[in-house]
Design a protein around this motif. Structure first.
Motif, PDB file in Angstrom:
ATOM      1  N   THR A 182       0.848  -1.189   0.000  1.00  0.00           N
ATOM      2  CA  THR A 182       0.000   0.000   0.000  1.00  0.00           C
ATOM      3  C   THR A 182       0.887   1.245   0.000  1.00  0.00           C
ATOM      4  N   VAL A 189      -6.860  10.823  -3.537  1.00  0.00           N
ATOM      5  CA  VAL A 189      -6.597   9.551  -4.205  1.00  0.00           C
ATOM      6  C   VAL A 189      -7.933   8.864  -4.471  1.00  0.00           C
ATOM      7  N   GLY A 193      -6.885   4.099  -7.239  1.00  0.00           N
ATOM      8  CA  GLY A 193      -5.450   4.295  -7.065  1.00  0.00           C
ATOM      9  C   GLY A 193      -4.858   5.391  -7.920  1.00  0.00           C
ATOM     10  N   THR A 194      -5.708   6.263  -8.483  1.00  0.00           N
ATOM     11  CA  THR A 194      -5.199   7.425  -9.214  1.00  0.00           C
ATOM     12  C   THR A 194      -5.064   8.602  -8.248  1.00  0.00           C
ATOM     13  N   ASP A 207      -1.991   8.018 -12.548  1.00  0.00           N
ATOM     14  CA  ASP A 207      -2.490   6.664 -12.257  1.00  0.00           C
ATOM     15  C   ASP A 207      -1.383   5.887 -11.566  1.00  0.00           C
ATOM     16  N   ARG A 209      -1.316   3.628  -9.191  1.00  0.00           N
ATOM     17  CA  ARG A 209      -1.469   2.179  -9.052  1.00  0.00           C
ATOM     18  C   ARG A 209      -1.124   1.472 -10.360  1.00  0.00           C
ATOM     19  N   THR A 224      -2.107  -1.086  -3.668  1.00  0.00           N
ATOM     20  CA  THR A 224      -3.168  -0.169  -3.273  1.00  0.00           C
ATOM     21  C   THR A 224      -2.534   1.209  -3.089  1.00  0.00           C
ATOM     22  N   VAL A 225      -3.274   2.260  -3.425  1.00  0.00           N
ATOM     23  CA  VAL A 225      -2.784   3.621  -3.173  1.00  0.00           C
ATOM     24  C   VAL A 225      -3.832   4.315  -2.318  1.00  0.00           C
TER      25      VAL A 225
END
Lengths: 426, 426
Positions: A182, A189, A193-194, A207, A209, A224-225
């Motif tokens: 992560t 966010v 995940g962008t 982007d 992720r 994961t972001v």
């Protein structure tokens, strides 16, 4: 019965949407997942325990505990560890969380540093790496926001990917399956995940992720972001020593953001864009915001008038210098710290009036300066909250240091398993 | 198995604490409660349906649906209602929510009026009574907050009790069991039903639940007290026509408060003291707050300079006059409305930055003036929210009128049963 896996289950701690009011049909699988969660959390909270002691403490019957712990041992999430100390009835074999089979990685991207941290399933730290990093927005132009970072999002992502790769390789060589990675980023966010907008990194619509997944030579690594302050709040919930389910973490790094935990879960809102307290302000365009009045950069500028602005790219040495001067009794620096505390307290009162937290944790660089910031902040928080005594909110400094968000990123994967969503087979 | 009752179950919609991360051991009772909830909500959302159609839509098997609906019919929450229109397989008997056995009452206390509203279990309105009421704080003193209302909390509570008594007697004479009475009050309300502080009523530490329970000649009546804006948000969630689980209701009565729904549940915080957006402001003591800048009383004073302040005890006629003048193109009134909209939009941006709602509903008197307030408010909301397009938040006017909180108080009891916590036997 179908065993639920971490991949298809809701993410604990990270998604309050899973508490939506619309119920889904329930069956035996849900009961089992809930009871697996009860056992895992009991062991995480209480340390090694016998089956009899787990049954006595949780209210589950012994046969159920035996079945649940059997499944968890088979999955290498628990191990037997000699005789139990706390005897209920005859001495039993104690069970403990097993750290040997799984690891999770958190990686924190800030304007001035990258941090990677890995923990095993028992919660023990496996690695903590810190890298200087010039990822800030650069000078930008006076006419518009800076787009792209000093080294550009592309190079920044390469640096993040390289660090993630090294961390994943390290824990895999130790024989552990990686539950996930992560990445913590300041700013907005999306669920996918962008990074929609990160003023302190100067990124918009990156982007992360997708780019990161594409760069890693470990295609099976689950990336994961999420927002920095939100992940730091998850870390405080588990490791901060605050016995509270309504907790707000306030990041004091390049910007000011809040990670708001409500009833033990992170507040996400409709699109995940919560906690932007740095934007607080009332008035016409150009009126000062909370970040203008109480941000760490503003504090450094006020406290250290001759300080080279370029040196703000790495805030830690400047914060150390402010602390040293405060310790020596420098009145200008003490005034600047008190001013910061006053404004911060006013901003936190807006938050306390709105979400009524039990604990507000000042994180990152605020924590290092808390000795001087807290008194003024506490007074203004109490004065500006409608509820007496700030609605019960205690203001405190984080003890997790500058890597709370990386820790939160890593432990969020353990939280997920602790809901009873066991990991998928490797 | 032990049947859970409404009395010992968590209160749906009103307590996000029930979503705490610490799980409790689960058993068959929980599965059954969840599946009862699935059936009840299916019927509430879709209207009369056959057992086969319920099974097909919910994913529950037919035997389970038969058992669940049998229990619900026995408890008089469902009734059979002729043949089903939507045929899946052979035509089946349709089931519908049964309004004949149960009712719930909401009662709203404001500075200028009392409102009582009752609904049956099917959601049909049984009564709506409105009473003028001089419950405001009176003049107070310049040196401190006004304590005690114009008619005193004691007399106010007698008026509330009399209205509650009449409403309960009415629905009981119709043969319905009263599921409960919920009283909506502006300000800070504790879990135990004490009004900790209500600036617009001039009350502090009034044990409304205790006093009211003691005054009623119906000792078995379950009395709950909760915040006005929170209950109005619950009403918007069910009846407002907003397909959103992250919704904020903004009350525009004597003060400004927000009822914040997150993931379908009301945000309560650690002590229930949430949504105090009227206190928003940044700056030294005495700086204007959002209520000073965007409150309905301030709007009336600005729009109607010669208006008798004593007449503010009942805001509705003043608001009507403002609307009439705006309709006639009065530039002073239009400016006042635009100013109110600007300030309100700035305040809502603080809220949107923090909790990222999908819908913000302007309620009470704001709704009647929305035509003129909304454009400026929308522009400022968008300008002051970090996330593009206000983080997706739509700003809209309530269509539920001035009794949204009373409606929310009544339907909160239906929500509770819709979680599968069936009512206790009378």
């Amino acid at each position: 019965m179908t065993r639920r896996t971490a991949r298809d289950a809701p993410r604990a701690g990270l998604d309050v949407k899973t508490t939506r009011a619309d119920p889904q049909p329930a069956d035996f699988t849900d009961v089992r997942a809930t009871n697996l969660a009860v056992v895992l959390r009991h062991l995480r909270a209480n340390g090694p325990s016998s089956r009899a002691s787990i049954a006595a403490s949780t209210g589950l019957n012994k046969a159920t505990v035996s079945s649940l712990t059997g499944a968890l041992i088979e999955q290498r999430l628990l191990r037997e560890t000699g005789l139990s100390g706390n005897r209920i009835g005859r001495p039993g074999t104690a069970l403990a969380l097993d750290g040997s089979a799984y690891a999770a990685i958190g990686l924190q991207v800030a304007a001035d540093h990258l941090t990677a941290l890995a923990v095993d399933f028992a919660g023990d730290q496996l690695l903590l790496w810190h890298r200087q990093f010039d990822g800030g927005p650069g000078s930008g132009t006076p006419d518009g926001p800076a787009i792209g970072s000093a080294i550009g999002p592309g190079r920044a992502i390469s640096a993040v990917a390289a660090l993630a790769q090294r961390a994943a390789t390290r824990v895999r060589r130790q024989g552990r399956q990686v539950l996930g990675l992560t990445v913590a980023v300041p700013g907005l966010v999306t669920d996918g995940g962008t990074v929609r907008l990160s003023p302190s990194l100067g990124w918009s619509d990156v982007d992360l992720r997708g780019l990161l997944s594409g760069s890693l030579r470990q295609p099976d690594l689950d990336v994961t972001v999420a927002n920095h302050a939100g992940l730091a709040a998850v870390a405080e919930l588990r490791h901060g020593g605050h016995p509270a389910h309504d907790l707000t973490y306030v990041s004091g790094a390049a910007g000011i953001e809040a990670g708001i935990v409500v009833g033990g879960r992170l507040l996400r809102g409709s699109r995940g864009f919560t906690g932007q307290i740095g934007r607080f302000g009332l008035g016409p365009a150009g009126s000062p915001t909370l970040a203008d009045l109480a941000g760490i950069e503003q504090l450094v500028r006020q406290a250290l008038p001759g300080f080279d602005p370029a040196a703000l790219a790495d805030l830690a040495p400047a914060v150390d210098q402010v602390a040293a001067l405060a310790r020596s009794g420098d009145t200008g620096v003490l005034t600047a710290l008190r001013d910061t505390g006053c404004h911060l307290g006013q901003g936190l009162a807006l938050l306390a009036n709105l979400v009524n937290p039990e604990v507000i944790v000042l994180g990152d660089h605020y924590a290092a300066l808390a000795e001087w910031i807290l008194p003024a902040a506490e007074a203004e928080l109490a004065r500006n909250t409608l509820a007496p005594a700030a609605g019960g909110a205690r203001l405190t400094a984080s003890t997790l240091g500058l890597h709370a968000a990386a820790l939160g990123g890593a432990v969020s994967h353990l939280d997920r398993i602790d809901t009873g969503a066991l990991p998928a087979a490797p």
